[in-house]
Scaffold this motif. Structure first.
Motif, PDB file in Angstrom:
ATOM      1  N   VAL A  68       5.018   5.069  -3.497  1.00 48.97           N
ATOM      2  CA  VAL A  68       4.774   5.904  -4.673  1.00 48.97           C
ATOM      3  C   VAL A  68       3.354   6.464  -4.655  1.00 48.97           C
ATOM      4  CG1 VAL A  68       4.639   5.919  -7.203  1.00 48.97           C
ATOM      5  CG2 VAL A  68       6.457   4.643  -6.048  1.00 48.97           C
ATOM      6  N   PHE A  69       2.361   5.593  -4.487  1.00 47.77           N
ATOM      7  CA  PHE A  69       0.964   6.018  -4.579  1.00 47.77           C
ATOM      8  C   PHE A  69       0.535   6.932  -3.437  1.00 47.77           C
ATOM      9  CE2 PHE A  69      -0.072   1.788  -6.883  1.00 47.77           C
ATOM     10  CZ  PHE A  69       0.238   2.355  -8.110  1.00 47.77           C
ATOM     11  N   ASN A  70       0.965   6.604  -2.212  1.00 48.62           N
ATOM     12  CA  ASN A  70       0.455   7.305  -1.036  1.00 48.62           C
ATOM     13  C   ASN A  70       1.406   8.358  -0.482  1.00 48.62           C
ATOM     14  OD1 ASN A  70      -1.916   5.753  -0.989  1.00 48.62           O
ATOM     15  ND2 ASN A  70      -0.981   4.168   0.276  1.00 48.62           N
ATOM     16  N   THR A  71       2.703   8.066  -0.469  1.00 52.19           N
ATOM     17  CA  THR A  71       3.661   8.982   0.154  1.00 52.19           C
ATOM     18  C   THR A  71       4.134  10.048  -0.820  1.00 52.19           C
ATOM     19  OG1 THR A  71       4.396   7.169   1.592  1.00 52.19           O
ATOM     20  CG2 THR A  71       5.801   9.124   1.489  1.00 52.19           C
ATOM     21  N   LEU A  72       4.524   9.646  -2.031  1.00 55.72           N
ATOM     22  CA  LEU A  72       5.062  10.614  -3.002  1.00 55.72           C
ATOM     23  C   LEU A  72       3.992  11.257  -3.870  1.00 55.72           C
ATOM     24  CD1 LEU A  72       8.380   8.997  -4.289  1.00 55.72           C
ATOM     25  CD2 LEU A  72       8.073  10.896  -2.687  1.00 55.72           C
ATOM     26  N   ARG A  73       3.130  10.457  -4.451  1.00 55.22           N
ATOM     27  CA  ARG A  73       2.128  10.964  -5.393  1.00 55.22           C
ATOM     28  C   ARG A  73       2.799  11.851  -6.436  1.00 55.22           C
ATOM     29  NH1 ARG A  73      -2.968  12.340  -1.295  1.00 55.22           N
ATOM     30  NH2 ARG A  73      -3.007  10.253  -0.325  1.00 55.22           N
ATOM     31  N   PRO A  74       3.621  11.270  -7.313  1.00 57.86           N
ATOM     32  CA  PRO A  74       4.471  12.065  -8.215  1.00 57.86           C
ATOM     33  C   PRO A  74       3.676  13.042  -9.086  1.00 57.86           C
ATOM     34  CG  PRO A  74       5.112   9.746  -8.239  1.00 57.86           C
ATOM     35  CD  PRO A  74       3.827   9.822  -7.486  1.00 57.86           C
ATOM     36  N   SER A  94       1.963   3.168   3.839  1.00 57.21           N
ATOM     37  CA  SER A  94       1.034   4.146   4.416  1.00 57.21           C
ATOM     38  C   SER A  94      -0.410   3.840   4.021  1.00 57.21           C
ATOM     39  CB  SER A  94       1.428   5.574   4.019  1.00 57.21           C
ATOM     40  OG  SER A  94       2.705   5.900   4.529  1.00 57.21           O
ATOM     41  N   GLY A  95      -1.321   4.685   4.446  1.00 63.12           N
ATOM     42  CA  GLY A  95      -2.725   4.498   4.110  1.00 63.12           C
ATOM     43  C   GLY A  95      -3.343   3.286   4.788  1.00 63.12           C
ATOM     44  N   ARG A  96      -4.479   2.853   4.273  1.00 56.32           N
ATOM     45  CA  ARG A  96      -5.237   1.743   4.837  1.00 56.32           C
ATOM     46  C   ARG A  96      -5.026   0.482   4.018  1.00 56.32           C
ATOM     47  NH1 ARG A  96     -10.697   4.029   4.089  1.00 56.32           N
ATOM     48  NH2 ARG A  96     -11.285   1.822   4.260  1.00 56.32           N
ATOM     49  N   SER A  97      -4.926  -0.649   4.711  1.00 55.85           N
ATOM     50  CA  SER A  97      -4.660  -1.920   4.039  1.00 55.85           C
ATOM     51  C   SER A  97      -5.721  -2.254   3.008  1.00 55.85           C
ATOM     52  CB  SER A  97      -4.597  -3.057   5.069  1.00 55.85           C
ATOM     53  OG  SER A  97      -3.503  -2.920   5.930  1.00 55.85           O
TER      54      SER A  97
END
Length: 371
Positions: A182-188, A317-320
């Motif tokens: 939600v936060f990184n891939t979609l970003r609604p 996705s993104g960084r851990s």
């Protein structure tokens, strides 16, 4: 040093707890005393061959613990640090340099190669039986179904010392995967309509994250009434029992048309098609659930052609460090209550924990280590 670990000897074999010898940390490495480690669907499918991990091996990839020792050249962590073990990556390929280490060009080797990815002992396992025979290590860079883990120091995410460390292991993979999708891939977008297919631990994490986004319609789809009830508690504005109604038609009714986003968290091929059919022009369907190796799905060509996107995501996705750090803080603020999904088990109860997870009785099993 001597450690206690759960070993899988062969494809499809059981987990057997035994004592093993673990190497001391070399250059760039850190030794972590595991406090607790989550159990993920990926551990189960790897045991049955859907990831090509060699056997015998120690699995486990949602470890959290305390740094006990570090090797030469390590400056990012020090003994005593509380850490979550993030995914390994090479750090030098194009995707790593672009800030997407989850998609490291050496990902397959990093996650399931059976040994170290980097350093002077690259390719070598860190585990042996007392008779000297090797047991493959470094599953997802950690092999945390063990009392201690030898990992690459740069993959560790330092967390506050007062954070509930025994809860944080699932942030390494399962919980981060749902939230990060939600936060990184979609970003609604503001006012958007979002659907989550399958509200187990990953899907419920996605619902929690969606509630923190500007999406105004959040629909949870599942066959388990108890999971749908939790989804409503965690932020779903609507729930659909997929065993009682056609979810695609019901989504159309709720939204007055197709949804903007769908997250497919089951890995069931028929559900993949439903999720893709739930979004319309310029909509996005994100594939999260792990289907069996070799699985394929089909889409309607014309409606996909009209601007629809179907994308996969790994680990959120993104960084851990960024994602895990944010989720720890959101939990501390009471806005991301993933602790309600957890049930604790001992290492010797690993097979029972997996069975409880498969049955739906438990959402997120976590092993607490005894030292």
């Amino acid at each position: 040093m001597r450690v206690t670990a759960a070993v899988v000897d062969e494809l499809g074999g059981p987990f057997r707890v035994e004592d093993l010898d673990l190497d001391a940390p070399g250059p760039g490495e850190a030794l972590v005393r595991i406090v607790a480690t989550g159990i993920c669907h990926t551990d189960e499918i790897t045991r049955h061959g859907d990831l090509p991990m060699p056997f015998p091996s120690v699995l486990g990839h949602e470890g959290a613990g305390v740094v006990e020792a570090v090797g030469d050249g390590v400056a990012s962590v020090r003994p005593g640090d509380h850490v979550v073990i993030g995914w390994p990556s090479c750090g030098t390929c194009r995707n790593c340099r672009d800030g997407e280490p989850r998609y490291c060009a050496r990902l397959g080797e990093a996650l399931a190669g059976g040994g170290r990815l980097l350093g002077p002992r690259a390719g070598q396992s860190a585990l042996r039986r007392p008779d000297g025979s090797p047991v493959h290590s470094h599953f997802f860079g950690q092999s945390s179904f063990s009392t201690y883990s030898l990992t690459w120091a740069d993959s560790l995410v330092v967390v506050p010392a007062d954070a509930p460390l025994e809860l944080l292991g699932p942030l390494a993979c399962g919980i981060s995967t749902g939230a990060g999708a939600v936060f990184n891939t979609l970003r609604p977008r503001t006012g958007s309509r979002l659907v989550v297919y399958g509200v187990g631990a990953v899907g419920l994490a996605a619902v929690m994250a969606a509630r923190l986004s500007p999406a105004t319609t959040i629909i949870a789809v599942d066959r388990h009434a108890s999971r749908l009830a939790l989804a409503a508690e965690f932020g779903a504005t609507h729930t659909i029992d997929a065993g009682a109604t056609d979810p695609v038609a019901e989504i159309q009714r709720i939204c007055g048309g197709p949804a903007d986003y769908a997250l497919e968290c089951t890995g069931v091929i028929d559900v993949v098609r439903q999720a893709a059919d739930s979004v319309g022009m310029l909509g996005t369907c994100v594939l999260i659930g792990g289907a069996p190796a070799g699985a394929e799905f089909s889409l309607d060509h014309l409606t996909t052609l009209w601007g629809k996107r179907v994308v996969g995501t790994l680990g959120g996705s993104g960084r851990s460090d960024v994602l895990i750090g944010a989720l720890v803080e959101l939990h501390r603020q009471g806005r991301f209550p993933f602790d309600r999904l957890v049930r604790f088990y001992d290492l010797a109860d690993l097979d029972r924990a997996l069975a409880d997870s498969r049955s739906g009785e438990v959402l997120k099993p976590v092993l607490r280590m005894k030292h």
